[in-house]
Every structure is written in structure tokens, then in C-alpha cells.
Design an enzyme around this catalytic site. Structure first.
Site, PDB file in Angstrom:
ATOM      1  N   GLU A 150       0.129   3.659   1.700  1.00  0.00           N
ATOM      2  CA  GLU A 150       0.172   4.118   3.100  1.00  0.00           C
ATOM      3  C   GLU A 150       1.570   3.896   3.691  1.00  0.00           C
ATOM      4  O   GLU A 150       1.937   4.541   4.669  1.00  0.00           O
ATOM      5  CB  GLU A 150      -0.865   3.363   3.940  1.00  0.00           C
ATOM      6  CG  GLU A 150      -2.281   3.875   3.779  1.00  0.00           C
ATOM      7  CD  GLU A 150      -2.467   5.280   4.330  1.00  0.00           C
ATOM      8  OE1 GLU A 150      -2.294   5.467   5.543  1.00  0.00           O
ATOM      9  OE2 GLU A 150      -2.784   6.192   3.551  1.00  0.00           O
ATOM     10  N   TYR A 204      -1.783   0.185  10.727  1.00  0.00           N
ATOM     11  CA  TYR A 204      -2.046  -0.490   9.446  1.00  0.00           C
ATOM     12  C   TYR A 204      -0.807  -0.440   8.549  1.00  0.00           C
ATOM     13  O   TYR A 204      -0.377  -1.460   7.994  1.00  0.00           O
ATOM     14  CB  TYR A 204      -3.243   0.178   8.745  1.00  0.00           C
ATOM     15  CG  TYR A 204      -3.400  -0.212   7.294  1.00  0.00           C
ATOM     16  CD1 TYR A 204      -4.014  -1.410   6.941  1.00  0.00           C
ATOM     17  CD2 TYR A 204      -2.928   0.616   6.268  1.00  0.00           C
ATOM     18  CE1 TYR A 204      -4.153  -1.779   5.596  1.00  0.00           C
ATOM     19  CE2 TYR A 204      -3.060   0.263   4.935  1.00  0.00           C
ATOM     20  CZ  TYR A 204      -3.674  -0.928   4.605  1.00  0.00           C
ATOM     21  OH  TYR A 204      -3.806  -1.294   3.286  1.00  0.00           O
ATOM     22  N   SER A 261       0.809  -1.226   0.000  1.00  0.00           N
ATOM     23  CA  SER A 261       0.000   0.000   0.000  1.00  0.00           C
ATOM     24  C   SER A 261       0.838   1.270   0.000  1.00  0.00           C
ATOM     25  O   SER A 261       1.895   1.348   0.641  1.00  0.00           O
ATOM     26  CB  SER A 261      -0.891  -0.011   1.251  1.00  0.00           C
ATOM     27  OG  SER A 261      -1.416   1.263   1.498  1.00  0.00           O
TER      28      SER A 261
END
Ligand code: NDP
Ligand code: GDR
Length: 326
Positions: free
Chosen positions: A129, A151, A127
């Protein structure tokens, strides 16, 4: 007939990837975790009309033995690990569960592949992120990571384990560093879907405001249908590798609101309210991907632009609410 196992088959990407692989003639196996609500769990696959073409296999990312059994029994040619606790905001409420599923869970799938069927090609859903507090204005495969949520920390573990298993054991293991991608099948808690669902409810007189958090965050948003194709392309390469998948355009939450509301003939400013309770403990302010490597090496390019994506999502949410009212 080629066989693919998809973990996370009931999620947004699992649904579009299933549809894509079926169209290519694959036999699709979907990992399904036991649920008391099994009647609603295939809703996305049903929406795309593919639920009854998938062979569901019983297992859970937290249960290594179920994964080993599935790999040994079915010997899939390709394994797509899409399963995760994928909502960033929840990862502060359930950091350890997120670590167990999103991080260690990927390790379980890699172990099952290594032990039971190392010939399988493996895809890890990494990801953007992971870039978090960005270290370069445009993020590519060589940009250093700086995770900003439990996460993202869990995804980093899974990402590096994928790289490590490729280098240590020679697995054909690739990691797709995907930037945000949306669709009418996006989970209702993510911001684009919250907005398009809110537009639909306001348009139909079912709500009169839309509370949101940080409006100034910007994201590089693409369409999930384009992005699942990139996953498949990665596993068709002779040599496994890591790729950034993005559009190369970034847009603020506020601007997404303007686009979505205006598609329904409304003005966002009249309905959007900032709710401080929706701010995150640590924010990822800006993400902007550089998909140059994916284009140069695989010929992949995002096809759907943001206005088209938002319009498709708003129209689908209006149709859903209309159907409920009838
Ligand atoms: P969703 O949240 O829609 O789907 C997550 C899937 O994981 C669901 O099928 C869910 O099953 C499954 N799952 C959760 N926990 C377990 C478990 N313990 N065992 C087995 N399955 C489990 O995610 P998306 O489809 O949006 O994303 C797919 C993947 O890509 C995720 O890993 C996500 O983190 C990652 N990603 C997503 C991006 C995006 O913008 N969408 C961008 C970059 C990465 P159930 O239905 O039973 O809950
Ligand atoms: P993200 O997606 O955290 O980028 O993770 P999300 O849509 O949840 O948030 C994007 C940005 O919007 C801001 N925001 C809000 N977010 C939500 N959910 N709800 C709101 O009301 C709201 N108001 C403002 C957020 O603060 C944030 O800045 C998604 C997931 O799919 C991950 O699994 C994936 O890895 C990344 O995208 C890439």
C-alpha cells in the site's frame, strides 16, 4: 531453543507464522492485548491447532512499558512486528488511531528492542500500500512510494523508522514490503474473504447477492502461508535488508469473483452488485510486485497460485457455513 516474539499473533499472519516457527522448533511468544472477548480471540490459532503451544504475554502496541518489560524478561532472538490497524478502509474513519498503532506502535517495538534487547533481530510488516499511486508499472524495493490512505502513511513512518534504526543503531532490522496475501484465515472485511464467504452463503442458499465496491482494482495476491516463510528467511540473513514479497501477477477484483464463483459452479455476474457506498475516498488502482530480489538473495518464491488460493478459501467458507447450519 530459539525464541520468537510475535506481535499481532491473533491475526492471519500471526497464526501462520506461529505454526511455521513451531514447526522449526521455536518457542513462540505471542503479544496479546487485553480483551473482554478473550474466549474467541485465539480462533485462528485454534483453527491451525497451535493455540496451546504458544506462550501468551500481556501487552499492547500503544503501551511502551509493557513492550520493554517483555523484551527485558524474555530476551527473544527474533521479534516479528505484525500488529496493526490493518484495514485500509477503516483508516479513513480512524486515521489517528491508525497512526498511533500502525505507525507509532512500530516505533514503540523498535524502542523496546533498542532499550531492552538490541541483539534481537527485528521484522517490520511493511506493505505494498506504500506504493499507492504507483510510480512504476512493476514495484520493487527502489520504486518511490506514494501513499493513498492514512493506513499507508502510517506504514511509511514505520518502514522508514525501521530503516533508520538499522542505519542509526546497527539493529538487525528488516522490512518486508508484502503485497496482499490471503487465506481461509483472512479477516472477513477484506475483499477476497468477502467474496469467498459470499460465494459460500449463496451456494448454500443463505444469501442471494454480494455487494462489492470497486471491481476494477487489481492486486498481486498470494497465499499467507508462503509469505510468512519469507518473513522468517529475512531474519536468517547475515545482513538485514528490505525485500518486496509478491507473486508477480496482478488480477482484478472482478476476475477474482469469476474464479471464486466458478469454483462453486456459479456465475459471478448473476450475484455481484456494485454498492457505491463501498468505494474508497482515494483508491489504489493497480499493484504488481517484482519479487526478483527475494528470489535472487534468499531463494524465496511464491508457490501457491490464485486459482488454488481461491479454491481453498471457498471450500473453507462452505465448510464453515455448513457446520453452522447443522
Ligand atoms: P490482521 O488484521 O489479521 O491482524 C492484526 C493483528 O494486530 C491482530 O492480532 C490484532 O489483535 C493486532 N493488534 C491490533 N492493534 C493492536 C494493539 N494496539 N496492540 C497489540 N496488537 C494489536 O492483519 P494480517 O495478519 O493480515 O497482517 C499482519 C501485518 O502485516 C499487519 O501489520 C498488516 O498491516 C501487514 N500487512 C498485511 C498484508 C496482507 O495482505 N495481509 C500485506 C502487507 C502488510 P486483535 O486480534 O486483538 O485485534
Ligand atoms: P487492501 O485490501 O486495501 O489492498 O489492503 P482489501 O482486500 O480491503 O481491498 C482490495 C481492493 O478491493 C477493492 N474492493 C473491496 N475491498 C473491500 N475490503 N471490500 C469490498 O467490498 C470491496 N470491493 C472492492 C478495494 O477498493 C481495494 O482496491 C490489504 C490489507 O491487508 C492491508 O493491511 C495490506 O497492507 C494490503 O492489503 C497490502
Amino acid at each position: 531453543m530459539r525464541k520468537a516474539l510475535i506481535t499481532g499473533v491473533t491475526g492471519q499472519d500471526g497464526a501462520y507464522l506461529s505454526q511455521f516457527l513451531l514447526s522449526k522448533g521455536y518457542h513462540v511468544l505471542g503479544l496479546l492485548r487485553r480483551s473482554a472477548s478473550s474466549d474467541v480471540i485465539g480462533a485462528r490459532l485454534s483453527w491451525l491447532g497451535v493455540l496451546d503451544q504458544i506462550e501468551m504475554v500481556d501487552g499492547d502496541l500503544q503501551d511502551l512499558s509493557s513492550l520493554i518489560r517483555i523484551l527485558a524478561d524474555h530476551k527473544p532472538d527474533e521479534v516479528y512486528n505484525l500488529a496493526a490497524q490493518s484495514f485500509v478502509a477503516t483508516s479513513w474513519q480512524q486515521p489517528l488511531l491508525t497512526g498511533q498503532v500502525t505507525g507509532i506502535g512500530a516505533g514503540h517495538v523498535l524502542e523496546a528492542v533498542r532499550i531492552a534487547h538490541p541483539q534481537a533481530r527485528f521484522y517490520q510488516a511493511s506493505s505494498s500500500e506504500m506504493f499507492g499511486k504507483i510510480q512504476q508499472d512493476k514495484q520493487s524495493e527502489s520504486t518511490p512510494f506514494y501513499p493513498r490512505s492514512p493506513y499507508a502513511v502510517a506504514k511509511l513512518y514505520a518502514h522508514w523508522l525501521t530503516v533508520n534504526y538499522r542505519e542509526s543503531f546497527g539493529l538487525h532490522a528488516s522490512s518486508g514490503i508484502l503485497f496482499n496475501h490471503e487465506s481461509p484465515l483472512r479477516g472477513i472485511e477484506f475483499v477476497t474473504r468477502r467474496i469467498t464467504d459470499g460465494v459460500a452463503r449463496i451456494k448454500l442458499g443463505l444469501a442471494d447477492e454480494l455487494p462489492l465496491g470497486n471491481l476494477s482494482a487489481t492486486r498481486d495476491w498470494g497465499h499467507a502461508r508462503d509469505y510468512v516463510k519469507a518473513m522468517w528467511m529475512m531474519l536468517q540473513q547475515d545482513v538485514a535488508d528490505d525485500y518486496v514479497i509478491a507473486t508477480g501477477v496482478t488480477t482484478s477484483v472482478k476476475d477474482f469473483c469469476d474464479i471464486a464463483f466458478s469454483h462453486a459452479g456459479l456465475r459471478a455476474v448473476d450475484y455481484v452488485k456494485v454498492d457505491p457506498g463501498r468505494m474508497r475516498p482515494a483508491e489504489v488502482d493497480v499493484l504488481l510486485g517484482d519479487p526478483g530480489k527475494a528470489e535472487a538473495k534468499m531463494g524465496w518464491k511464491a508457490e501457491v497460485g490464485l486459482a488454488q488460493l481461491a479454491a481453498e478459501m471457498v471450500d473453507a467458507d462452505i465448510a464453515r457455513h455448513r457446520a453452522k447450519i447443522k
